[in-house]
Design an enzyme around this catalytic site. Structure first.
Site, PDB file in Angstrom:
ATOM      1  N   ASP A  85     -29.598 -20.091  33.063  1.00 25.79           N
ATOM      2  CA  ASP A  85     -28.154 -20.317  33.209  1.00 25.79           C
ATOM      3  C   ASP A  85     -27.849 -21.815  33.188  1.00 25.79           C
ATOM      4  O   ASP A  85     -28.506 -22.594  33.882  1.00 25.79           O
ATOM      5  CB  ASP A  85     -27.670 -19.738  34.545  1.00 25.79           C
TER       6      ASP A  85
ATOM      7  N   ASP B   2     -27.392 -17.974  29.436  1.00 22.40           N
ATOM      8  CA  ASP B   2     -25.962 -17.919  29.751  1.00 22.40           C
ATOM      9  C   ASP B   2     -25.417 -19.342  29.832  1.00 22.40           C
ATOM     10  O   ASP B   2     -26.019 -20.200  30.486  1.00 22.40           O
ATOM     11  CB  ASP B   2     -25.714 -17.238  31.115  1.00 22.40           C
TER      12      ASP B   2
ATOM     13  N   ASP C  78     -33.295 -14.841  32.899  1.00 20.84           N
ATOM     14  CA  ASP C  78     -32.559 -15.580  31.875  1.00 20.84           C
ATOM     15  C   ASP C  78     -32.505 -17.036  32.315  1.00 20.84           C
ATOM     16  O   ASP C  78     -33.109 -17.400  33.328  1.00 20.84           O
ATOM     17  CB  ASP C  78     -31.132 -15.003  31.735  1.00 20.84           C
TER      18      ASP C  78
HETATM   19  P1  UTP Z   1     -28.310 -14.429  37.425  1.00 20.25           P
HETATM   20  O1  UTP Z   1     -27.970 -12.996  37.248  1.00 20.25           O
HETATM   21  O2  UTP Z   1     -28.769 -15.154  36.230  1.00 20.25           O
HETATM   22  O3  UTP Z   1     -29.362 -14.493  38.604  1.00 20.25           O
HETATM   23  O4  UTP Z   1     -27.004 -15.103  38.020  1.00 20.25           O
HETATM   24  P2  UTP Z   1     -30.469 -15.588  38.958  1.00 20.25           P
HETATM   25  O5  UTP Z   1     -30.295 -15.885  40.396  1.00 20.25           O
HETATM   26  O6  UTP Z   1     -30.434 -16.734  38.006  1.00 20.25           O
HETATM   27  O7  UTP Z   1     -31.799 -14.794  38.820  1.00 20.25           O
HETATM   28  P3  UTP Z   1     -32.648 -14.453  37.506  1.00 20.25           P
HETATM   29  O8  UTP Z   1     -33.921 -15.170  37.644  1.00 20.25           O
HETATM   30  O9  UTP Z   1     -31.874 -14.896  36.310  1.00 20.25           O
HETATM   31  O10 UTP Z   1     -32.829 -12.972  37.542  1.00 20.25           O
HETATM   32  C1  UTP Z   1     -26.973 -16.420  38.550  1.00 20.25           C
HETATM   33  C2  UTP Z   1     -25.739 -16.609  39.371  1.00 20.25           C
HETATM   34  O11 UTP Z   1     -24.608 -16.682  38.533  1.00 20.25           O
HETATM   35  C3  UTP Z   1     -23.564 -15.928  39.048  1.00 20.25           C
HETATM   36  C4  UTP Z   1     -24.227 -14.808  39.789  1.00 20.25           C
HETATM   37  O12 UTP Z   1     -23.401 -14.316  40.806  1.00 20.25           O
HETATM   38  C5  UTP Z   1     -25.476 -15.443  40.329  1.00 20.25           C
HETATM   39  O13 UTP Z   1     -25.246 -15.943  41.633  1.00 20.25           O
HETATM   40  N1  UTP Z   1     -22.732 -15.428  37.946  1.00 20.25           N
HETATM   41  C6  UTP Z   1     -23.286 -14.806  36.877  1.00 20.25           C
HETATM   42  C7  UTP Z   1     -21.378 -15.600  38.018  1.00 20.25           C
HETATM   43  O14 UTP Z   1     -20.870 -16.175  38.996  1.00 20.25           O
HETATM   44  N2  UTP Z   1     -20.588 -15.120  37.008  1.00 20.25           N
HETATM   45  C8  UTP Z   1     -21.112 -14.486  35.917  1.00 20.25           C
HETATM   46  O15 UTP Z   1     -20.358 -14.081  35.014  1.00 20.25           O
HETATM   47  C9  UTP Z   1     -22.491 -14.327  35.844  1.00 20.25           C
HETATM   48 MN    MN Z   2     -30.370 -16.453  35.865  1.00 18.16          MN
END
Ligand code: UTP
Ligand code: MN
Length: 500
Positions: free
Chosen positions: A336, A424, A334
């Site tokens: 972020d 996100d 995804d």
């Molecule tokens: P992700 O699941 O998107 O992982 O969460 P990523 O490292 O970007 O990897 P991919 O490529 O998408 O699979 C990113 C960070 O956001 C934090 C998670 O703990 C993770 O470190 N996070 C996510 C939060 O702190 N709170 C949330 O509600 C969601």
């Molecule tokens: Mn991510």
């Protein structure tokens, strides 16, 4: 504790003792405490030998600790056994007898612990350096990911992929300890500057135990691990993996579906008793698109789209790419983003405004918006690993090909000119920005270790909102990630060094 009723029930149902082996027998040899190593010996043989020895008055410990005097293994390779023993942190290891099964069988035959002879010993095989070589200075690898530099290059995928299968399998069975053990060991391997070629190379690494070392040993020897192969061909594992790959389907739901006999997506979609929630419906609808990796070019394009929307709403807002792409990854599951405005309180309505705009632009395919429950007066939160309380939304957006430099990451035959992407957004108040950025940049394993380090080594509590010093009883302020590392007494790690 709610254990006693269960214990009673189990006792009632216990079968009468038939063989006399498990009847409590008086301890005859107080000074000898055995520990039987399960690896290679196997669980059932270990149980059998344990009962046998106990029936002859020997003490057999279930857990390896400093009270153990004789460690007995069967068919173990000396190097792997010793590697594991050294990792067990025993203070009296030099005085422990590390023995082959022959000592055990001799003792059982004699009905007493026989004297240890050289032929019984599993000799410690420390690799001997050639005489002329200068010993390389020992670089100690930290057990905490926040004290290791881990870039996106992983030279040990053959091992870390195997560990991830095991970790996931334990996660599906809700065996948290084992799951973490494999994730921690994988994380250590990811930080290494080259591929592991000999078992001796993992012997001094932190987070490696009997089980993890055994897997490495198998892969080095046979090119693969039998245990991992077995999991991969397991129907439950395969089904759980398939079902949890759908957006909105967690292990609990997947398990429920598996238990009711469902095995494929068409089983689910044709079962009249199953009611998918809106998230799962969207998950199935856009399955092909959102299970395909998002490229960096697509992430940057989405950054532009979000930036444009945010600036049309409040010109002084800030959009920051975070998650895996901030750590330098080329692909992600995804994208972020953190969006903030310097105007206090404005962050609360920022996401709803952005979402409205996406709707008007016709690019909003799905939206799960969670309003802020953040309250400064509740800090610090003592709930470890709790989700953060900032306003956030989990979206699926329609991304057009013409917005992406070099085009979309889609299948060749796909000529729709767009794809669905998971995005996100999180919107913390400006004074929480550094903590939110550090938390959302990840990786998950890095964050876990950072919090563990703070708690255990510094007596501080860290989460996505704040850092709290338990010794001084106060919240520590930070405007940048560097401030937080400094409070924790850690060397600063750049985002691309946090791919633990
Ligand atoms: P992700 O699941 O998107 O992982 O969460 P990523 O490292 O970007 O990897 P991919 O490529 O998408 O699979 C990113 C960070 O956001 C934090 C998670 O703990 C993770 O470190 N996070 C996510 C939060 O702190 N709170 C949330 O509600 C969601
Ligand atoms: Mn991510």
């Amino acid at each position: 504790m709610f254990q006693s009723p269960i214990v009673l029930r189990v006792k009632k149902r216990q079968k009468p003792l038939e063989d006399g082996v498990s009847r409590p027998v008086k301890v005859k040899f107080e000074d000898v405490r055995l520990y039987l190593v399960e690896r290679k010996m196997g669980h059932s043989r270990r149980s059998f030998l344990t009962q046998l020895a106990r029936s002859k008055g020997f003490i057999v410990e279930d857990v390896l600790s400093d009270t153990v005097t004789h460690v007995v293994s069967e068919n173990s390779q000396a190097l792997s056994l010793w590697t594991w023993l050294r990792g067990c942190d025993l203070k009296n290891l030099p005085s422990v007898h590390v023995l082959d099964i022959s000592w055990f069988t001799d003792s059982m035959r004699e009905g007493r612990p026989v004297a240890v002879e050289t032929r019984h010993l599993v000799q410690d095989t420390v690799p001997v350096l050639p005489e002329c070589s200068t010993p390389t200075p020992e670089v100690k690898v930290s057990q905490y990911a926040c004290q290791r530099r881990t870039n996106t290059e992983n030279y040990n995928t053959i091992f870390t992929d195997a560990f991830e299968v095991l970790a996931l399998s334990y996660e599906f069975s809700e065996i948290e300890g084992q799951c973490q053990a494999f994730r921690r060991a994988a994380s250590v391997l990811k930080s290494l500057p080259s591929a592991v070629r000999r078992l001796g190379e993992v012997q001094d690494l932190p987070c490696f135990g009997e089980h993890t070392i055994g897997i490495i040993e198998d892969i080095l020897q046979y090119g693969h691990s039998f245990e991992v192969e077995k999991i991969l061909s397991d129907e439950r594992y395969q089904t759980m993996k398939l079902f949890t790959s759908v957006f909105g389907v967690g292990p609990k739901t997947a398990e429920k579906w598996y238990r009711s006999g469902l095995r494929s997506f068409s089983d689910i979609l044709t079962e009249p008793d199953i009611h998918l929630n809106p998230m799962q419906q969207t998950g199935f609808l856009h399955y092909e698109d959102i299970s395909r990796a998002v490229s960096k070019a697509e992430a940057l394009a989405l950054g532009n789209i979000i930036d444009e929307a945010v600036h049309a709403i409040t010109p002084d807002a800030l959009t920051t790419l975070t998650g895996g792409f901030r750590r330098g990854k080329e692909f992600g599951h995804d994208v972020d983003f953190i969006v903030t405005t310097p105007e206090p309180g404005r962050e609360k309505s920022l996401l709803p405004d952005i979402i409205d705009r996406f709707k008007q632009d016709g690019i909003l395919l799905y939206c799960d918006y969670q309003a802020s429950t953040f309250d400064v007066s509740n800090l610090p939160s003592l709930r470890f690993e709790a989700m953060d309380h900032f306003a956030k939304c989990f979206l699926i957006l329609r991304l057009k090909a013409n917005k992406v430099e070099g085009g979309l990451n889609s299948a060749e035959e796909d000529d729709r000119g767009w794809r669905a992407v998971r995005v996100d957004l999180v919107s913390p108040p400006m004074d929480r920005y550094a903590f939110a950025l550090l938390g959302w940049t990840g990786s998950r394993q890095f964050e876990r270790d950072l919090r563990r380090f703070a708690r255990i080594e510094r007596r501080m509590l860290l989460d996505n909102h704040t850092l709290y010093d338990k010794t001084k009883n106060k919240l520590l302020a930070a405007t940048t990630e560097k401030d937080i590392f400094a409070h924790l007494g850690l060397e600063y790690l750049e985002p691309w060094q946090r791919n633990a």
